[in-house]
Design a protein around this motif. Structure first.
Motif, PDB file in Angstrom:
ATOM      1  N   ASP A  19      24.239 -34.210  26.550  1.00 16.94           N
ATOM      2  CA  ASP A  19      23.839 -35.524  27.055  1.00 16.94           C
ATOM      3  C   ASP A  19      23.304 -36.362  25.898  1.00 16.94           C
ATOM      4  OD1 ASP A  19      21.214 -34.699  26.527  1.00 16.94           O
ATOM      5  OD2 ASP A  19      20.749 -34.297  28.643  1.00 16.94           O
ATOM      6  N   LYS A  20      22.829 -37.578  26.204  1.00 16.57           N
ATOM      7  CA  LYS A  20      22.399 -38.485  25.146  1.00 16.57           C
ATOM      8  C   LYS A  20      21.108 -38.050  24.471  1.00 16.57           C
ATOM      9  CE  LYS A  20      20.122 -41.685  28.365  1.00 16.57           C
ATOM     10  NZ  LYS A  20      20.096 -43.079  28.870  1.00 16.57           N
ATOM     11  N   ASN A  21      20.467 -37.026  25.021  1.00 13.20           N
ATOM     12  CA  ASN A  21      19.277 -36.466  24.379  1.00 13.20           C
ATOM     13  C   ASN A  21      19.604 -35.229  23.554  1.00 13.20           C
ATOM     14  OD1 ASN A  21      17.431 -38.361  25.582  1.00 13.20           O
ATOM     15  ND2 ASN A  21      17.660 -37.230  27.521  1.00 13.20           N
ATOM     16  N   GLY A  22      20.885 -34.869  23.499  1.00 12.01           N
ATOM     17  CA  GLY A  22      21.302 -33.718  22.711  1.00 12.01           C
ATOM     18  C   GLY A  22      21.237 -32.399  23.460  1.00 12.01           C
ATOM     19  N   ASN A  23      20.939 -32.438  24.768  1.00 11.25           N
ATOM     20  CA  ASN A  23      20.879 -31.204  25.558  1.00 11.25           C
ATOM     21  C   ASN A  23      22.287 -30.751  25.951  1.00 11.25           C
ATOM     22  OD1 ASN A  23      17.956 -31.315  25.692  1.00 11.25           O
ATOM     23  ND2 ASN A  23      18.205 -32.954  27.214  1.00 11.25           N
ATOM     24  N   TRP A  24      22.561 -29.454  25.808  1.00  7.49           N
ATOM     25  CA  TRP A  24      23.858 -28.922  26.192  1.00  7.49           C
ATOM     26  C   TRP A  24      23.976 -28.913  27.712  1.00  7.49           C
ATOM     27  CZ3 TRP A  24      27.990 -27.576  23.101  1.00  7.49           C
ATOM     28  CH2 TRP A  24      27.753 -27.614  21.721  1.00  7.49           C
ATOM     29  N   MET A  25      25.021 -29.578  28.219  1.00 11.48           N
ATOM     30  CA  MET A  25      25.242 -29.676  29.652  1.00 11.48           C
ATOM     31  C   MET A  25      26.383 -28.777  30.122  1.00 11.48           C
ATOM     32  SD  MET A  25      22.852 -31.761  30.280  1.00 11.48           S
ATOM     33  CE  MET A  25      23.148 -32.103  32.014  1.00 11.48           C
ATOM     34  N   ILE A  26      27.425 -28.657  29.290  1.00 10.73           N
ATOM     35  CA  ILE A  26      28.569 -27.796  29.595  1.00 10.73           C
ATOM     36  C   ILE A  26      28.935 -27.044  28.327  1.00 10.73           C
ATOM     37  CG2 ILE A  26      30.945 -27.661  30.447  1.00 10.73           C
ATOM     38  CD1 ILE A  26      30.567 -30.445  31.666  1.00 10.73           C
ATOM     39  N   GLU A  27      28.941 -25.735  28.414  1.00 12.15           N
ATOM     40  CA  GLU A  27      29.368 -24.913  27.291  1.00 12.15           C
ATOM     41  C   GLU A  27      30.687 -24.239  27.639  1.00 12.15           C
ATOM     42  OE1 GLU A  27      26.472 -22.370  25.460  1.00 12.15           O
ATOM     43  OE2 GLU A  27      24.795 -23.590  26.182  1.00 12.15           O
ATOM     44  N   THR A  28      31.555 -24.104  26.652  1.00 10.08           N
ATOM     45  CA  THR A  28      32.829 -23.441  26.880  1.00 10.08           C
ATOM     46  C   THR A  28      32.953 -22.264  25.919  1.00 10.08           C
ATOM     47  OG1 THR A  28      34.217 -24.541  25.232  1.00 10.08           O
ATOM     48  CG2 THR A  28      33.772 -25.746  27.265  1.00 10.08           C
ATOM     49  N   SER A  29      33.842 -21.357  26.272  1.00  8.23           N
ATOM     50  CA  SER A  29      34.158 -20.248  25.375  1.00  8.23           C
ATOM     51  C   SER A  29      35.405 -20.561  24.574  1.00  8.23           C
ATOM     52  CB  SER A  29      34.389 -18.966  26.188  1.00  8.23           C
ATOM     53  OG  SER A  29      35.430 -19.153  27.136  1.00  8.23           O
ATOM     54  N   GLY A  30      35.915 -21.800  24.718  1.00  6.11           N
ATOM     55  CA  GLY A  30      37.143 -22.185  24.046  1.00  6.11           C
ATOM     56  C   GLY A  30      36.923 -22.667  22.635  1.00  6.11           C
ATOM     57  N   CYS A  31      38.027 -22.910  21.949  1.00 11.64           N
ATOM     58  CA  CYS A  31      37.968 -23.388  20.565  1.00 11.64           C
ATOM     59  C   CYS A  31      38.337 -24.862  20.467  1.00 11.64           C
ATOM     60  CB  CYS A  31      38.894 -22.562  19.678  1.00 11.64           C
ATOM     61  SG  CYS A  31      40.626 -22.602  20.170  1.00 11.64           S
ATOM     62  N   MET A  32      38.897 -25.428  21.524  1.00 13.09           N
ATOM     63  CA  MET A  32      39.230 -26.847  21.568  1.00 13.09           C
ATOM     64  C   MET A  32      39.009 -27.373  22.976  1.00 13.09           C
ATOM     65  SD  MET A  32      42.761 -27.329  19.383  1.00 13.09           S
ATOM     66  CE  MET A  32      42.887 -26.840  17.651  1.00 13.09           C
ATOM     67  N   ALA A  33      38.812 -28.695  23.086  1.00 14.68           N
ATOM     68  CA  ALA A  33      38.667 -29.314  24.399  1.00 14.68           C
ATOM     69  C   ALA A  33      39.055 -30.777  24.303  1.00 14.68           C
ATOM     70  CB  ALA A  33      37.236 -29.186  24.910  1.00 14.68           C
ATOM     71  N   LEU A  34      39.478 -31.330  25.422  1.00 14.84           N
ATOM     72  CA  LEU A  34      39.767 -32.754  25.533  1.00 14.84           C
ATOM     73  C   LEU A  34      38.752 -33.381  26.484  1.00 14.84           C
ATOM     74  CD1 LEU A  34      43.659 -32.714  25.947  1.00 14.84           C
ATOM     75  CD2 LEU A  34      42.333 -32.874  23.838  1.00 14.84           C
ATOM     76  N   PRO A  35      38.474 -34.663  26.349  1.00 11.48           N
ATOM     77  CA  PRO A  35      37.483 -35.306  27.218  1.00 11.48           C
ATOM     78  C   PRO A  35      37.880 -35.293  28.683  1.00 11.48           C
ATOM     79  CG  PRO A  35      38.011 -36.688  25.310  1.00 11.48           C
ATOM     80  CD  PRO A  35      39.020 -35.600  25.343  1.00 11.48           C
ATOM     81  N   PHE A  36      36.867 -35.349  29.564  1.00 15.52           N
ATOM     82  CA  PHE A  36      37.125 -35.572  30.987  1.00 15.52           C
ATOM     83  C   PHE A  36      37.747 -36.955  31.192  1.00 15.52           C
ATOM     84  CE2 PHE A  36      33.897 -32.232  31.365  1.00 15.52           C
ATOM     85  CZ  PHE A  36      34.409 -31.472  32.411  1.00 15.52           C
ATOM     86  N   ALA A  37      37.271 -37.924  30.419  1.00 13.30           N
ATOM     87  CA  ALA A  37      37.802 -39.291  30.454  1.00 13.30           C
ATOM     88  C   ALA A  37      37.838 -39.861  31.865  1.00 13.30           C
ATOM     89  CB  ALA A  37      39.200 -39.322  29.832  1.00 13.30           C
ATOM     90  N   GLY A  38      36.791 -39.618  32.621  1.00 11.00           N
ATOM     91  CA  GLY A  38      36.693 -40.151  33.970  1.00 11.00           C
ATOM     92  C   GLY A  38      37.292 -39.267  35.036  1.00 11.00           C
ATOM     93  N   ALA A  39      37.968 -38.194  34.658  1.00 12.97           N
ATOM     94  CA  ALA A  39      38.561 -37.267  35.620  1.00 12.97           C
ATOM     95  C   ALA A  39      37.563 -36.170  35.972  1.00 12.97           C
ATOM     96  CB  ALA A  39      39.840 -36.668  35.055  1.00 12.97           C
ATOM     97  N   ASP A  40      37.913 -35.352  36.958  1.00 16.32           N
ATOM     98  CA  ASP A  40      37.034 -34.256  37.374  1.00 16.32           C
ATOM     99  C   ASP A  40      37.286 -32.980  36.585  1.00 16.32           C
ATOM    100  OD1 ASP A  40      35.772 -35.774  39.369  1.00 16.32           O
ATOM    101  OD2 ASP A  40      37.384 -35.365  40.788  1.00 16.32           O
TER     102      ASP A  40
END
Length: 384
Positions: free
Chosen positions: A264-285
Motif C-alpha cells: 500500500d502507499k505506506n509500504g505495507n505488504w498487502m499481497i505476497e506471491t511465491s511467483g517470480c513475475m506478476a502483472l498489475p490487476f489494472a482494475g480487474a479482480d
C-alpha cells in the motif's frame, strides 16, 4: 532502463515520457483489440466473444481512442500512410498522413507529406496549426509538450495550449506530459517537476521519474538506482528500496530482491506471491502471476490462486477477458473462471505493430494510453 520484472516489454519510463496522459484517465471504452495475422496484416478482434470485428487489412493498427483507431495502410504499393477508422471498420479519414498520433482530449496531431503538425478533432476538422514546431506530443490536461527550437544535440522543449500559444517557455532538454497538474522536466541529467505555470515545484534531483497519479509519483532515488514514491511536496512516502515498482490502482506492484507482490502507499505488504513475475490487476479482480516453474496463472486480491498455473503466456484481464497461450503458439481468450471464450487461434495478437507474445501487449490492456503513436515531427527528414 532494464526490462521490468513485470514483463512489460516497453520500459515504463520510456512509455511514460512518450504517452499522452495519466493512467487514471479513461481513454478507450471499446472491447476491440488489434491483432496481426501470420501474413502481417492487422485487424481487430472483439475480446468479449473472440470474433474478428474488423478484418485484417492494415499495416499497423492501434487501440481505439475517442471512438477512433489510428491505422496505417499501403495503397497501390506506395509507402504506408496513416488514417483513422471507426469501430465498424469504415474510414473517417483515409490514409493520407506521413505521421499521426492517436486521439486524446478530442484532438490528434497529423502531418501531411512535407508539412507541419495540425491538430484535428474527431470529425477530421483542423483546429490548430503548429507551423513553427519541430515535434509535438498529444495534449494532456490542456497542454502539449513541444520541441520549439534547438537541434538534436540541444533540443529546447516547452508547452503550448490548445490555441497554439507557448505557455511554458522552452527551457528543457526533455519533458513528460502533465498529470495531476505536474509534469516532469529535465535540463541536465536529473529530473524534477513543474506546475502548469512553469514553476519548478520539485527540484531536478531524480535519475528517472514516472508521472503523478493520485498525488504520488514513482521516482528513482537521487543517490541510487532503486525506486521509491514521493508526494507533490517532494517528500518521500515510500522509501527508495525497490528494484521495480508500478502503480496498480490504490496499491503498488513491486519487486524487492526476489520478493514480488503488492504494497500500500505506506509500504505495507498487502499481497505476497511465491511467483517470480506478476502483472498489475489494472482494475480487474484477477492478476497474472508467473510461478517458479515458468507457468502463468491468476490470483485474486487475497493472493489466492483463482486460475491454475498452466499457461506459457498470460495477459492481464480487461472487461472480464484475458488472452492466454498454452504452448507459445496457439492463443485463446478466457473469462475470469478460466473458461475459453474463443477457440484457440494461431493469430498473432499485437498492439501498435508489436507482435505477440503477451509480454509485448501488456501496456495495451493496462494503460489508458496504449500506444507509442503520440508524437509527430515536422521537417521530418531532418529531425528524425
Amino acid at each position: 532502463m532494464k526490462k521490468m520484472l513485470f514483463a512489460l516489454s516497453v520500459a515504463v519510463f520510456a512509455f511514460a515520457l512518450a504517452s499522452c496522459g495519466s493512467s487514471s484517465d479513461k481513454g478507450s471504452k471499446t472491447s476491440l483489440f488489434p491483432f496481426q495475422e501470420p501474413n502481417g496484416k492487422t485487424g481487430f478482434v472483439n475480446l468479449q466473444n473472440g470474433k474478428v470485428a474488423v478484418e485484417p487489412r492494415f499495416t499497423f493498427a492501434y487501440m481505439f481512442r475517442d471512438g477512433l483507431a489510428l491505422v496505417s495502410e499501403s495503397l497501390d504499393g506506395e509507402e504506408s500512410r496513416f488514417g483513422y477508422i471507426k469501430e465498424n471498420g469504415d474510414y473517417l479519414l483515409e490514409p493520407q498522413y506521413e505521421v499521426a498520433t492517436q486521439f486524446n482530449e478530442g484532438l490528434a496531431w497529423v502531418v501531411e507529406d512535407g508539412g507541419y503538425p495540425k491538430a484535428i478533432d474527431t470529425k477530421g476538422n483542423v483546429q490548430l496549426e503548429a507551423k513553427d514546431l519541430l515535434r509535438v506530443y498529444c495534449f494532456s490536461e490542456g497542454l502539449a509538450a513541444a520541441w520549439v527550437s534547438g537541434d538534436l544535440f540541444n533540443p529546447q522543449w516547452g508547452f503550448i495550449d490548445k490555441k497554439g500559444s507557448i505557455v511554458i517557455e522552452p527551457l528543457y532538454r526533455e519533458v513528460a506530459w502533465f498529470s495531476d497538474g505536474l509534469a516532469a522536466v529535465r535540463t541536465d541529467d536529473r529530473w524534477g517537476f513543474i506546475d502548469t505555470k512553469g514553476n519548478m515545484v520539485i527540484s531536478e534531483q531524480f535519475r528517472e521519474v514516472r508521472p503523478f497519479h493520485n498525488g504520488l509519483a514513482i521516482v528513482s532515488g537521487p543517490s541510487s538506482a532503486l525506486w521509491g514514491v514521493i508526494d507533490k511536496a517532494g517528500k518521500t512516502v515510500i522509501p527508495f528500496e525497490y528494484n521495480e515498482i508500478e502503480v496498480d490502482g490504490d496499491l503498488f506492484l513491486v519487486q524487492k530482491g526476489e520478493k514480488v507482490g503488492w504494497i500500500d502507499k505506506n509500504g505495507n505488504w498487502m499481497i505476497e506471491t511465491s511467483g517470480c513475475m506478476a502483472l498489475p490487476f489494472a482494475g480487474a479482480d484477477l492478476a497474472a502471476v508467473k510461478n517458479r516453474d515458468c507457468y502463468w496463472g491468476y490470483i485474486d486480491k487475497k493472493g489466492d490462486v483463482a486460475i491454475d498455473f498452466q499457461y506459457a503466456q498470460a495477459g492481464p484481464f480487461s472487461k472480464g477477458r484475458a488472452i492466454v497461450s498454452e504452448d507459445d503458439i496457439w492463443m485463446s481468450i478466457i473469462d475470469e473462471k478460466g473458461k475459453k471464450v474463443s477457440s484457440k487461434s494461431q493469430m498473432l495478437y499485437s498492439c501498435g505493430g508489436n507482435n505477440y507474445p503477451q509480454d509485448e501487449v501488456v501496456e495495451c490492456l493496462t494503460s489508458a494510453y496504449p500506444s507509442v503513436r503520440n508524437m509527430v515531427h515536422t521537417r521530418y527528414k531532418s529531425v528524425k
